[in-house]
Write a protein that holds these residues in place. Structure first.
Motif, mmCIF file in Angstrom:
data_model
loop_
_atom_site.group_PDB
_atom_site.id
_atom_site.type_symbol
_atom_site.label_atom_id
_atom_site.label_comp_id
_atom_site.label_asym_id
_atom_site.label_seq_id
_atom_site.Cartn_x
_atom_site.Cartn_y
_atom_site.Cartn_z
ATOM 1 N N ASP A 146 13.697 -3.943 29.488
ATOM 2 C CA ASP A 146 13.500 -2.931 30.534
ATOM 3 C C ASP A 146 12.092 -2.344 30.479
ATOM 4 O O ASP A 146 11.449 -2.127 31.519
ATOM 5 N N LEU A 151 11.626 -1.375 34.161
ATOM 6 C CA LEU A 151 12.914 -1.091 34.795
ATOM 7 C C LEU A 151 13.572 0.132 34.155
ATOM 8 O O LEU A 151 13.309 0.463 32.997
ATOM 9 N N GLU A 152 14.426 0.790 34.912
ATOM 10 C CA GLU A 152 15.278 1.850 34.372
ATOM 11 C C GLU A 152 16.706 1.334 34.398
ATOM 12 O O GLU A 152 17.316 1.236 35.462
ATOM 13 N N LEU A 153 17.232 1.006 33.219
ATOM 14 C CA LEU A 153 18.559 0.408 33.116
ATOM 15 C C LEU A 153 19.513 1.364 32.414
ATOM 16 O O LEU A 153 19.094 2.136 31.534
ATOM 17 N N PHE A 166 20.010 -6.234 33.050
ATOM 18 C CA PHE A 166 18.645 -6.699 33.299
ATOM 19 C C PHE A 166 18.621 -7.713 34.441
ATOM 20 O O PHE A 166 17.780 -7.631 35.355
#
Length: 557
Positions: A146, A151-153, A166
């Motif tokens: 991430d 990314l914000e997971l 993901f």
């Protein structure tokens, strides 16, 4: 004055040695600065806490350490174990929880060292450590995807869910983060391959930071928050009894994991440098360092493979090199803190991913799968590590499996010396003290007889006995007629003895080997190491292969 201080701390006072220690300390700092910031990121803390941990741990280690080459600090295994164990803690209480857990780790390590229970990690199978390390490498890799892709997971209970989140969110990747992350990875790989002498970790951070600064990309991707030019300060803990009662098992497992990793580093350094240290003193030092870290805004530490090998290869002579590393980190915090706002998180993630991949020892995995016993242990530990929501469960699983095997197989070793009487063609047992004290006729060989089931829990006894039997520039005949099985850990000790004898101008001849042991020795390369002409297989006549080996030894004399 300086000379007296260095003498008191057991540092070398030679000008050349001091220069070598300074060079080694700076080389370690070039790796420690970016790495330890990245490790703080894995733990879920601001990267400044990685620098604090590096500074405090190395400063304390330079006074309480016993190894000239061991470098302590944040490590992959430890930060993942702490992060997984504290995954349920809220963000506003997380830092205090990390510091209190580090304090508990130090207490457990001091207790284990005081009662000399730390030596029990000697009996944990090499395959357990291999499976745990490989599993942690996968956890670290998936946990940084991430950050690498911007990314914000959502948080996930295990590796499989992390990879699922993901994949379904990959379209939202930040291209700036992707570019910077893969640039970092490329620099690390290319410099390692084509310019191995250059500080690849440091350059892999400096180049992306320079690019972000010049292009203004710090507004387009996530960067490290600016941290004040302030050194860690002393603070006490609020001893929350509820927290201690709930997380004592996590603290104990991470304390044991720290011992296991440090033991692995120490054993590897012994083979390289020849310096042997008292393990219990090393473990005692680990406890003191973790206690100290907990009071100075720092998290749990252990021995580091990467930084310890860098320290050794850079020519360190004493623990002064570690103190130089601590001073260098201190100067960075004071004078270069404004650069933090240009350090991309994706770059730190790329660095962590490369380190995680390097954690996997593929040769060790292949060796584990050459033996059904070791392969089962490796796979069980590996699957447990990546499947369970907390790493401490996998640690306890590995420890329990190892101790079950210890109970099943005695750690005693059937090890003896024989001598051959030509006139009566008889073999007689020779006392170990004759070999140890050199009170024997200087024959052309020393005959060692091994018997029984030689598993990992007997490896320390095997190493000790082989060390006691060692004589420089001597031919050794090792008889294995009555050996039922020998596992990877013990095989490594035998291989180290063969290398030691060979390096000193001696020779090792193997005899009495049955077909099963012979095939194992072929697979592990032992036969090629001693030479096929120096291997005599067992036959139907007892001691016949041993007599052939003795004739061979006398020919070589």
């Amino acid at each position: 004055m300086l000379k007296k201080t260095l003498d008191k701390l057991d540092y070398s006072t030679s000008k050349d040695d001091i220069i070598d220690d300074i060079t080694a300390g700076l080389s370690v700092a070039a790796i420690a600065l970016p790495q330890n910031m990245a490790y703080a990121l894995i733990l879920g803390l601001d990267p400044i806490y990685g620098l604090y941990t590096s500074l405090v741990s190395m400063f304390i280690a330079s006074f309480v350490g016993v190894s000239n080459y061991l470098i302590v600090g944040p490590t992959n295994l430890i930060v993942v174990a702490i992060a997984s164990g504290l995954s349920g803690i809220s963000s506003d209480q997380y830092l205090e929880a990390v510091l209190l857990l580090t304090f508990m780790m130090g207490v457990f390590q001091l207790l284990l060292a005081f009662f000399k229970l730390g030596d029990l990690v000697n009996y944990i199978s090499r395959s357990v450590i291999g499976g745990l390390t490989a599993g942690v490498a996968i956890i670290i890799f998936s946990g940084q995807l991430d950050n690498l892709f911007g990314l914000e997971l959502p948080s996930a209970p295990n590796v499989f869910m992390e990879l699922y989140y993901f994949i379904i969110n990959i379209e939202e990747a930040n291209l700036y983060s992707v570019f910077i992350g893969f640039l970092t990875i490329s620099i690390l790989i290319l410099l390692k391959k084509f310019r191995p002498g250059m500080p690849n970790y440091l350059l892999a951070m400096v180049i992306p930071v320079g690019l972000v600064y010049l292009t203004g990309w710090h507004n387009n991707l996530e960067v490290v928050e600016n941290f004040p030019a302030r050194l860690p300060y002393f603070s006490t803990h609020s001893l929350d009894l509820g927290f201690i009662a709930e997380y004592w098992s996590t603290a104990l497992s991470v304390a044991l994991l720290g011992f296991i990793q440090t033991l692995s580093v120490i054993k590897s350094l012994e083979l390289k440098s020849g310096q042997e240290v008292e393990l219990n003193q090393v473990f005692l030092g680990q406890g003191i360092i973790n206690l100290g870290c907990s009071f100075f805004s720092s998290f749990g530490i252990a021995g580091s493979f990467t930084k310890s090998y860098t320290n050794y290869q850079a020519g360190a002579n004493s623990r002064l090199s570690g103190l130089i590393t601590a001073i260098t980190v201190t100067l960075f915090i004071i004078f270069f803190s404004p650069l933090a706002g240009y350090i991309p998180i994706a770059s730190l993630a790329g660095l962590v991913i490369v380190v995680a991949i390097k954690m996997v020892d593929f040769e060790e995995i292949r060796n584990s799968f050459k033996n059904r016993f070791d392969s089962l242990i490796f796979m069980a530990t590996f699957i447990t590590t990546i499947s369970l929501p907390r790493l401490d469960y996998a640690v306890y699983f590995g420890v329990i499996v190892s101790f079950i095997l210890v109970l099943k197989n005695t750690s005693s070793l059937n090890y003896s010396h024989f001598e051959y009487e030509d006139r009566g063609e008889q073999f007689h047992r020779r006392e170990m003290s004759e070999i140890e004290n050199g009170n024997f006729d200087k024959e052309s060989y020393i005959l060692i007889n091994l018997a029984g089931n030689i598993n990992f829990n007997a490896s320390e006894n095997l190493k000790h006995n082989l060390d006691e039997s060692y004589v420089k520039d001597q031919v050794f005949i090792i008889r294995l007629r009555d050996v039922e099985n020998i596992d990877l850990t013990s095989l490594k000790e035998l291989e180290s003895f063969i290398d030691r004898v060979s390096d000193s101008g001696g020779q090792v001849i193997l005899c009495g080997i049955d077909s099963k042991i012979y095939q194992m020795f072929v697979r592990y390369g032992i036969v090629n190491k001693v030479g096929r002409d120096n291997v005599f297989k067992a036959d139907d006549h007892i001691f016949s292969s041993t007599r052939s080996a003795i004739e061979k030894a006398r020919e070589e004399d």
